[in-house]
Write a protein that holds these residues in place. Structure first.
Motif, PDB file in Angstrom:
ATOM      1  N   SER A 144      21.737  38.110  47.381  1.00  0.00           N
ATOM      2  CA  SER A 144      21.102  38.173  48.706  1.00  0.00           C
ATOM      3  C   SER A 144      21.351  39.493  49.423  1.00  0.00           C
ATOM      4  N   ILE A 145      21.436  40.587  48.675  1.00  0.00           N
ATOM      5  CA  ILE A 145      21.669  41.898  49.294  1.00  0.00           C
ATOM      6  C   ILE A 145      20.344  42.386  49.897  1.00  0.00           C
ATOM      7  N   PRO A 146      20.319  42.604  51.215  1.00  0.00           N
ATOM      8  CA  PRO A 146      19.052  43.007  51.845  1.00  0.00           C
ATOM      9  C   PRO A 146      18.715  44.479  51.593  1.00  0.00           C
ATOM     10  N   SER A 147      17.472  44.804  51.750  1.00  0.00           N
ATOM     11  CA  SER A 147      17.001  46.180  51.601  1.00  0.00           C
ATOM     12  C   SER A 147      17.756  47.095  52.563  1.00  0.00           C
ATOM     13  N   GLY A 148      18.150  48.267  52.094  1.00  0.00           N
ATOM     14  CA  GLY A 148      18.840  49.233  52.959  1.00  0.00           C
ATOM     15  C   GLY A 148      20.347  49.067  52.993  1.00  0.00           C
ATOM     16  N   TRP A 149      20.852  48.037  52.314  1.00  0.00           N
ATOM     17  CA  TRP A 149      22.310  47.813  52.275  1.00  0.00           C
ATOM     18  C   TRP A 149      22.826  48.060  50.856  1.00  0.00           C
ATOM     19  N   MET A 150      24.104  48.451  50.770  1.00  0.00           N
ATOM     20  CA  MET A 150      24.699  48.708  49.451  1.00  0.00           C
ATOM     21  C   MET A 150      25.994  47.924  49.287  1.00  0.00           C
ATOM     22  N   ALA A 151      26.171  47.367  48.104  1.00  0.00           N
ATOM     23  CA  ALA A 151      27.416  46.662  47.768  1.00  0.00           C
ATOM     24  C   ALA A 151      28.502  47.687  47.484  1.00  0.00           C
ATOM     25  N   LEU A 152      29.642  47.544  48.170  1.00  0.00           N
ATOM     26  CA  LEU A 152      30.744  48.502  47.998  1.00  0.00           C
ATOM     27  C   LEU A 152      32.053  47.842  47.581  1.00  0.00           C
ATOM     28  N   ASP A 153      32.063  46.510  47.552  1.00  0.00           N
ATOM     29  CA  ASP A 153      33.260  45.794  47.102  1.00  0.00           C
ATOM     30  C   ASP A 153      32.864  44.374  46.719  1.00  0.00           C
ATOM     31  N   ALA A 154      33.697  43.752  45.896  1.00  0.00           N
ATOM     32  CA  ALA A 154      33.504  42.334  45.610  1.00  0.00           C
ATOM     33  C   ALA A 154      33.959  41.537  46.836  1.00  0.00           C
ATOM     34  N   GLY A 155      33.331  40.379  47.052  1.00  0.00           N
ATOM     35  CA  GLY A 155      33.634  39.561  48.223  1.00  0.00           C
ATOM     36  C   GLY A 155      34.740  38.550  47.987  1.00  0.00           C
ATOM     37  N   PRO A 156      35.096  37.799  49.040  1.00  0.00           N
ATOM     38  CA  PRO A 156      36.218  36.855  48.955  1.00  0.00           C
ATOM     39  C   PRO A 156      36.003  35.722  47.942  1.00  0.00           C
ATOM     40  N   GLU A 157      34.763  35.281  47.767  1.00  0.00           N
ATOM     41  CA  GLU A 157      34.523  34.231  46.768  1.00  0.00           C
ATOM     42  C   GLU A 157      34.769  34.760  45.354  1.00  0.00           C
ATOM     43  N   THR A 158      34.420  36.014  45.138  1.00  0.00           N
ATOM     44  CA  THR A 158      34.682  36.641  43.834  1.00  0.00           C
ATOM     45  C   THR A 158      36.179  36.780  43.609  1.00  0.00           C
ATOM     46  N   VAL A 159      36.906  37.173  44.646  1.00  0.00           N
ATOM     47  CA  VAL A 159      38.369  37.277  44.547  1.00  0.00           C
ATOM     48  C   VAL A 159      38.969  35.916  44.189  1.00  0.00           C
ATOM     49  N   ALA A 160      38.479  34.867  44.854  1.00  0.00           N
ATOM     50  CA  ALA A 160      38.980  33.510  44.571  1.00  0.00           C
ATOM     51  C   ALA A 160      38.658  33.108  43.129  1.00  0.00           C
ATOM     52  N   LEU A 161      37.453  33.463  42.678  1.00  0.00           N
ATOM     53  CA  LEU A 161      37.050  33.158  41.303  1.00  0.00           C
ATOM     54  C   LEU A 161      37.946  33.880  40.300  1.00  0.00           C
ATOM     55  N   LEU A 162      38.182  35.172  40.526  1.00  0.00           N
ATOM     56  CA  LEU A 162      39.025  35.940  39.613  1.00  0.00           C
ATOM     57  C   LEU A 162      40.473  35.443  39.636  1.00  0.00           C
ATOM     58  N   THR A 163      40.939  35.021  40.805  1.00  0.00           N
ATOM     59  CA  THR A 163      42.288  34.454  40.918  1.00  0.00           C
ATOM     60  C   THR A 163      42.418  33.208  40.044  1.00  0.00           C
ATOM     61  N   ARG A 164      41.380  32.360  40.054  1.00  0.00           N
ATOM     62  CA  ARG A 164      41.388  31.161  39.203  1.00  0.00           C
ATOM     63  C   ARG A 164      41.353  31.540  37.729  1.00  0.00           C
TER      64      ARG A 164
END
Length: 407
Positions: free
Chosen positions: A288-308
């Motif tokens: 759901s990344i909108p036009s004009g925006w850039m991803a610069l880090d993984a989010g908290p749900e990803t951190v939780a997933l990687l922690t698991r």
């Protein structure tokens, strides 16, 4: 790469012997001062052991890229002084690594002495692995010790050629590194996982393909994850991605599925409209990344997933950050996942081996550099090992050469 395939210092009595020690003294220097002593500090145990046992230690190394010419500002003289400070032992600098100057200095050595010869790359024969230069270096010594894993991916006169003329051994740093790498991918406790970050899939393609063959879980982060997300059909806005690598990313995802390798991508991202520290951010689902925006880090749900995911592993290989860790707040995912990996390591539940590129800086930034099982400072050699490539400086140490030089 198992430990019984190369000699270690356990099998060497250096007393009275001239020991040619290949070190990596290619340390960062800013304004005439060494800005990071890590490589020098890691050499200390080998040099002290050889010296304390009565060896005559002849240190050789490259420094920077003089391209076969004498470049005064690329002299090892100031580095030799720093080495002496670290080992607490007088070190003699010799302004050449070949010829009469080097030979006279070596002939004058007594048991326990340490000398540092001038930059091997002042000679074009070094990087060409010239047999005559290798022979000339070997003629200075009785035995050869390689403690420069970080230069082991280069077949140069002082890393590979010289070992063909002398009984050869792995130094303590080389030994530690080879054992760590063996335990990480060659003979790991399973399940084994890898975290691979960085900007471009194109620079990590061989690494990803090799890891797919060896790991049970592969997590992709950093800007290279955007290419995978785009390959899945997601709109990634203005995020850095490699359009020409989309098919390759799809192939990697398909191969992971076929091999039963759990390929983990970000499920949410921290994004911004500006690439700058402290820029306003939003956290959204990865699709759901909108036009004009850039991803610069993984989010908290990803951190939780990687922690698991980490909780289910016994071995982890880490190469590259999960976001633009140099620009807060885009260091959050890297910091949190690194701290969790460190916590599990310290609890004895996880073996962690990390290295290459920005990894050392990212782990230092997260405050866990010394809490992992092993962090390699080798850079290019570590990456080539991750890619499954042959490392000439390691191969030449192997058992096959023992027959030629029995002790």
């Amino acid at each position: 790469m198992s430990g019984d395939s190369w000699r270690t210092l356990d099998g060497l009595d250096p007393r009275g012997k001239k020991v040619l020690l290949r070190a990596d003294l290619n340390v960062p220097v800013r304004d005439g001062k060494i800005s990071d002593l890590t490589r020098i500090e890691r050499l200390v145990p080998t040099i002290r052991e050889l010296s304390d046992k009565g060896g005559r230690v002849i240190v050789v190394s490259h420094f920077d890229r003089p391209k076969g010419k004498v470049v005064p500002e690329m002299s090892l003289e100031p580095v030799a002084k720093a080495l002496g400070d670290q080992i607490g032992h007088a070190v003699t600098f010799v302004p050449d690594c070949l010829g009469d100057t080097a030979r006279s200095a070596v002939d004058a050595m007594k048991d326990g002495d340490v000398v540092v010869l001038e930059n091997t790359r002042f000679y074009p024969g070094e990087e060409k692995n010239d047999p005559e230069m290798a022979k000339a270096l070997a003629s200075l010594a009785d035995v050869y010790v390689n403690d420069a894993f970080s230069a082991a991916h280069r077949a140069h006169a002082s890393t590979e050629g010289v070992a063909r003329h002398l009984p050869s051994f792995a130094g303590r740093l080389m030994e530690i590194e080879l054992k760590a790498l063996d335990a990480a991918l060659e003979n790991p406790d399973r399940p084994v996982g890898a975290i691979v970050g960085g900007a471009k899939v194109s620079t990590k393609l061989e690494l990803l393909e090799n890891l797919l063959e060896k790991v049970d879980m592969l997590a992709v982060g950093g800007a290279m994850a955007n290419t995978f997300l785009a390959a899945k059909g997601y709109d990634v806005g203005t995020s850095l991605k490699e359009e020409e690598m989309l098919d390759t990313a799809r192939t990697i995802m398909k191969k992971a599925e076929e091999k039963g390798c759990d390929l983990v991508l970000p499920v949410d991202v921290v994004m911004s409209e500006e690439f700058m520290a402290g820029a306003p951010t939003r956290t959204v689902s990865a699709d759901s990344i909108p036009s004009g925006w850039m991803a610069l880090d993984a989010g908290p749900e990803t951190v939780a997933l990687l922690t698991r995911k980490l909780a289910g592993l016994k071995t982890l290989v880490w190469n590259g950050p999960l976001g633009v860790f140099e620009l807060p707040p885009f260091d959050t995912a890297t910091n949190e996942v690194a701290r969790e990996a460190a916590r599990l390591t310290q609890a004895g539940k996880l073996r962690t081996v990390a290295g290459g590129g920005d990894t050392v800086s990212a782990l230092r930034h997260a405050g866990v550099l010394h809490d992992m099982s092993y962090v390699s400072s080798a850079g290019g050699a570590f990456l080539e090992w991750l890619e499954g490539k042959v490392l000439p400086g390691v191969t030449v140490l192997k058992e096959t050469l023992k027959d030629a030089f029995p002790l």
